[in-house]
Design a protein around this motif. Structure first.
Motif: not given
Ligand code: GLY
Ligand code: MN
Length: 457
Positions: A371-380
């Protein structure tokens, strides 16, 4: 208007990068009818339309031609009967000027201008059939858009992932209203008998500030029902009340805040112990938000902190990392640690995992990650939520397969000591900055002393 023009230019650039130069048609949608056509539900324009047109007008289409950098508005002026019931409306040219369109035409002409064009389908199946008739082809039924629509979805995500200054200012406006909303919810609990009483007080702040709700408010003593939209329960003195309530601005920008407080005004020792575990996970999750951080790793870190806290309380047994590797934490924290936030509370979730999952990433089918909705490298300039929780969900805890699988890892007798906790969630909205993060919801405290202090006012 400069803002929406610059967004459209960025969309064209993103499409060019993907080697695409097809026209793009975005529909605003229509309010659904409530049993008969003249009785309409509240209208909220589709977010992609709102983002690139900047105006939430009903039953309109914009066609953006990447080749010529031109935007055409398709919209029909309401007739005299509409003016009788709904008051004067702007003219087509006025609407076109407001969205910075180069041209304005009748809605019925749109099919002539989108030959070979791409679109994103509206969630309502009836609206989608109408889109298909205009486009002269069928749209994919999978959660992720396909073909040229998939290319468009990628380009839209590229533009909408990182917010512009205007968007961040709008999100901050929505959050300011939500903070007042939660403060009144906390303070009004002592004079309330039902969940609906607190919910009404909270929404009074939202509507009184000419905002709407970004999603159906959750105000419940049954916090283990993750998206509980019923408000009929009486408030018992031993209950925790979980409120997940967020305003959206008139232009549709969202906020998303959850707080959990004791109906009595004072956390019991068991409630405080579990609350502090969730708060520690929340604080450590927020501290990890920065450019370059992998959001999936933040989810796993938060899961580990929760597992460690539950080990310290004697509820789980073992090493926190191994417990998370075997998904034992998910017995009590079955959802993801958060999501993107923007014009949608779960921003761009209509595009499936094209929005939430970075290139080459696919959703896991693990109990603790599915159920993880976000799997990204974070950016400003991304805005994300951090929202760990602890829940006692009967459907999970009474499931015999899971009880068997985790029999060695859970001390069920010890868990029974915490029966006055059904659900705790603590959720804040966090802007990724160049150097770290800004907790946009920081003016609403989350620690137990401050919450108890607010309840005394
Ligand atoms: N605010 C509800 C959710 O994030 O799912
Ligand atoms: Mn949320």
């Amino acid at each position: 208007m400069d803002v929406v023009r610059s967004r459209r230019r960025r969309l064209f650039q993103a499409l060019q990068k993907l080697g695409a130069d097809f026209p793009v048609a975005l529909w605003s949608g229509r309010a659904p009818a409530k049993n008969f056509p003249a009785n309409r539900h509240y209208f909220r324009a589709n977010s992609h339309f709102l983002y690139f047109a900047g105006l939430g007008i009903e039953n309109a289409v914009i066609v953006m031609d990447a080749g010529s950098d031109r935007t055409t508005l398709f919209w029909d002026e309401p007739g005299p009967d509409d003016a009788l019931w709904h008051g004067p409306e702007p003219s087509r040219d006025q609407v076109a000027a407001a969205v910075g369109a180069d041209d304005a035409r009748a809605l019925g002409d749109v099919y002539k201008f989108i030959d070979g064009g791409a679109s994103i389908y509206l969630p309502d199946p009836g609206a989608r059939l109408a889109q298909e008739a205009v486009l002269g082809r069928s749209l994919s039924t999978s959660p992720e858009p396909e073909g040229i629509d998939g290319v468009l979805a990628q380009a839209i995500v590229e533009v909408r992932l990182r917010h512009d200054e205007f968007a961040i200012a709008e999100i901050k406006k929505a959050i300011a209203v939500s903070i007042q909303t939660h403060k009144l919810g906390i303070q009004s609990t002592k004079n309330s008998q039902l969940e609906s009483h607190v919910c009404a007080k909270m929404e009074e702040v939202i509507y009184g500030n000419q905002c709407g709700t970004a999603y159906n408010s959750i105000v419940t003593i049954a916090g283990e029902v993750l998206h509980n939209n019923c408000y009929h329960n009486p408030l018992g003195r031993d209950d925790l009340l979980l409120a997940d309530v967020g305003a959206e601005t008139a232009l549709g920008w969202a906020s998303d805040i959850t707080r959990t407080w004791p109906v009595s005004g004072k956390f019991s020792p068991t409630q405080k112990a579990l609350y502090d575990v969730v708060l520690d996970a929340h604080d450590q999750g927020i501290a990890a938000v920065k450019p370059g951080a992998d959001y999936r790793e933040i989810h796993l870190l938060v899961s580990c902190v929760l597992a460690g806290g539950l080990v310290d309380l004697g509820i789980l047994k073992g090493n926190p990392e191994s417990l998370v590797d075997s998904d034992a934490h998910a017995l009590f924290f079955p959802h993801g640690v958060g999501h993107l936030m923007g014009l949608d509370v779960h921003d761009m979730e209509d595009l499936g995992d094209v929005s939430g999952y970075g290139p080459g990433r696919v959703r896991s089918d693990r109990f603790g990650l599915g159920f993880l909705r976000l799997s990204r490298i974070l950016e400003p300039n991304m805005v994300v939520t951090i929202e760990p929780g602890f829940y006692q969900v009967p459907a999970i805890l009474n499931n015999s397969e899971w009880r068997d699988r985790y029999s060695e890892m859970v001390n069920w007798d010890r868990l029974a000591d915490f029966s006055d906790v059904r659900g705790i969630r603590i959720e804040d909205d966090v802007l990724v900055t160049e150097t770290g993060n800004e907790v946009l919801t920081a003016d609403l405290p989350a620690d137990t002393d401050s919450i108890e202090g607010l309840m005394l006012r």
